[in-house]
Design an enzyme around this catalytic site. Sequence first.
Site, short mmCIF file in Angstrom:
data_model
loop_
_atom_site.label_atom_id
_atom_site.label_comp_id
_atom_site.label_asym_id
_atom_site.label_seq_id
_atom_site.Cartn_x
_atom_site.Cartn_y
_atom_site.Cartn_z
N LYS A 1 0.77 -1.26 0.02
CA LYS A 1 0.03 0.25 -0.04
C LYS A 1 0.97 1.26 0.01
O LYS A 1 2.07 1.15 0.22
CB LYS A 1 -1.00 -0.03 1.14
N ARG B 1 -1.09 -14.35 4.37
CA ARG B 1 -2.08 -13.75 5.31
C ARG B 1 -1.36 -13.91 6.81
O ARG B 1 -1.49 -12.99 7.53
CB ARG B 1 -3.25 -14.63 5.58
N ARG C 1 2.44 -6.28 9.31
CA ARG C 1 1.86 -5.30 9.82
C ARG C 1 2.18 -4.86 11.05
O ARG C 1 2.00 -3.93 11.41
CB ARG C 1 0.32 -5.68 9.57
N ASN D 1 -1.79 -0.17 7.32
CA ASN D 1 -1.39 -1.71 7.64
C ASN D 1 -0.41 -2.12 6.62
O ASN D 1 -0.08 -3.30 6.36
CB ASN D 1 -2.31 -2.40 7.99
N HIS E 1 -1.76 -5.20 1.61
CA HIS E 1 -3.04 -6.02 1.34
C HIS E 1 -2.85 -7.56 1.02
O HIS E 1 -1.71 -7.73 0.15
CB HIS E 1 -4.01 -5.53 0.40
P1 ADP Z 1 -7.93 -7.35 5.82
O1 ADP Z 1 -7.11 -6.11 4.98
O2 ADP Z 1 -7.05 -7.72 6.99
O3 ADP Z 1 -8.28 -8.35 4.92
P2 ADP Z 1 -10.76 -6.17 5.77
O4 ADP Z 1 -10.78 -6.84 4.55
O5 ADP Z 1 -11.73 -6.12 6.82
O6 ADP Z 1 -9.25 -6.77 6.14
O7 ADP Z 1 -10.24 -4.62 5.46
C1 ADP Z 1 -9.55 -3.95 4.62
C2 ADP Z 1 -8.91 -2.69 4.98
O8 ADP Z 1 -9.71 -1.84 5.55
C3 ADP Z 1 -7.76 -3.19 5.85
O9 ADP Z 1 -6.64 -3.57 5.49
C4 ADP Z 1 -7.66 -1.64 6.48
O10 ADP Z 1 -6.74 -0.92 5.76
C5 ADP Z 1 -9.02 -1.01 6.58
N1 ADP Z 1 -9.72 -1.33 7.55
C6 ADP Z 1 -10.33 -2.37 8.21
N2 ADP Z 1 -10.84 -2.30 9.50
C7 ADP Z 1 -10.67 -0.85 9.64
C8 ADP Z 1 -11.26 0.08 10.79
N3 ADP Z 1 -11.81 -0.59 11.79
N4 ADP Z 1 -10.73 1.07 10.80
C9 ADP Z 1 -10.01 1.57 9.79
N5 ADP Z 1 -9.91 0.90 8.69
C10 ADP Z 1 -10.08 -0.21 8.72
#
Ligand code: ADP
Length: 170
Positions: free
Chosen positions: A12, A93, A110, A124, A127
């Site tokens: 990212k 992951r 992360r 973070n 992705h």
């Molecule tokens: P992942 O990236 O671990 O698969 P998600 O698909 O739930 O998780 O979320 C996508 C992205 O949205 C995350 O990587 C993060 O950048 C953002 N995100 C998720 N939850 C939050 C939150 N509670 N507050 C702010 N950003 C969030």
Amino acid sequence: MSANQATLVLVKPDGLKKSLTGNILTRLSETKLEIVAAKIVRVSKELAVEHYAHLKNQPFFDELITYLMGELHDRKKVMAVVYWGEDAINKVRKLAGATNPEEADPVSIRGAYGRITTKGVYENVIHASSNEAEAKREIQLWFQPQDIIVDLYPAQEVAEKEVLRKVWVN
Ligand code: ADP
């Protein structure tokens, strides 16, 4: 033994701005997976919205789109990489760590490099696709068949008429 899988990794904009690409690729090489496609992408709003379509009702959605487009950083770009090999989705992951960088295992990518900004954005760093259906959807969103050096999904050849394409001028 599980079958070969493909998974999409995005470095990212915060990862690129912090010069973490090398560190992240080195960490991911621990998986012994193969990189079968890679590119630097300037992310349009449409691409960002499509990528995170499943989160469109979340309160953080608009900020998330702005973040993925690179508007929170000087670097308006993302690095997209497809990893391929046995159990690729889980392996990546696991190395990526939990969504919330403050809760992620400190030695995960992360956990080591992510942060939550004072505005509440989860920066973070990467992705990673969450399951096979999402991996397929995401890889097909970010890449065309000819960008990938193995045949991951069924594809067909189509004749294109009058497509404008940039070529080098020598
Ligand atoms: P992942 O990236 O671990 O698969 P998600 O698909 O739930 O998780 O979320 C996508 C992205 O949205 C995350 O990587 C993060 O950048 C953002 N995100 C998720 N939850 C939050 C939150 N509670 N507050 C702010 N950003 C969030």
